[in-house]
Scaffold this active site. Sequence first.
Site, short mmCIF file in Angstrom:
data_model
loop_
_atom_site.label_atom_id
_atom_site.label_comp_id
_atom_site.label_asym_id
_atom_site.label_seq_id
_atom_site.Cartn_x
_atom_site.Cartn_y
_atom_site.Cartn_z
N ASP A 13 0.88 -1.18 0.00
CA ASP A 13 0.00 0.00 0.00
C ASP A 13 0.92 1.23 0.00
O ASP A 13 1.37 1.67 1.05
CB ASP A 13 -0.90 -0.01 1.24
CG ASP A 13 -1.83 1.18 1.30
OD1 ASP A 13 -2.17 1.74 0.24
OD2 ASP A 13 -2.21 1.57 2.43
N GLU A 37 -1.38 -1.38 -4.57
CA GLU A 37 -2.55 -0.52 -4.76
C GLU A 37 -2.18 0.58 -5.75
O GLU A 37 -1.17 1.25 -5.58
CB GLU A 37 -3.02 0.07 -3.44
CG GLU A 37 -4.32 0.81 -3.57
CD GLU A 37 -4.89 1.25 -2.24
OE1 GLU A 37 -6.10 1.10 -2.05
OE2 GLU A 37 -4.12 1.74 -1.39
N ASP A 96 -2.72 0.81 6.88
CA ASP A 96 -1.78 0.58 5.77
C ASP A 96 -1.45 -0.91 5.63
O ASP A 96 -1.42 -1.45 4.52
CB ASP A 96 -0.50 1.39 5.96
CG ASP A 96 -0.77 2.87 6.08
OD1 ASP A 96 -1.58 3.39 5.30
OD2 ASP A 96 -0.19 3.51 6.97
#
Length: 160
Positions: free
Chosen positions: A8, A62, A132
């Site tokens: 992330d 992501e 996260d």
Amino acid sequence: MSYFLGIDPSLTATGWAVIKGDRLVASGSIKSKQRGAKRLVEIAKALAEVVDHHQPDGIAIESATFMAFKSASMGEIQGAIKFLFCASGYREPIYIAPTTLKKFVTGNGRGEKSDIKAYILKKWGIMINSNDVADAYGLAKIAQGISEGTANNVKYQVGV
């Protein structure tokens, strides 16, 4: 059983998670006090250590959200991560949209970011305290599902 890595990306706290099956093998959040290119290098080096140590069979990242105030900085961190994987000869990661991640974990692509932790606990029995790392765990589960053919409806991109 294979290892999978979810990332992330963020300039303030890049979350990462390595899984094997449903088990969370290792995770963390990379935070840097550096600025500019030095921060990007520090984050990329930390991720390189994770990849070198765990040798994941699949990696999901992501993808950038395109909010005007974030797009330039997200492009920088994603560019640094792409460079890391390309220059080091690592496996090509897949890129997952934030709404796809939310839909995969919670069943709703418009759910709240904080819902992901609760759904990870409910679905896989893993308690995660960091948003996260929770996102990274979900991304690793997507990489695993794509690799094993159990995430057939998940949309992703390679080589973006």
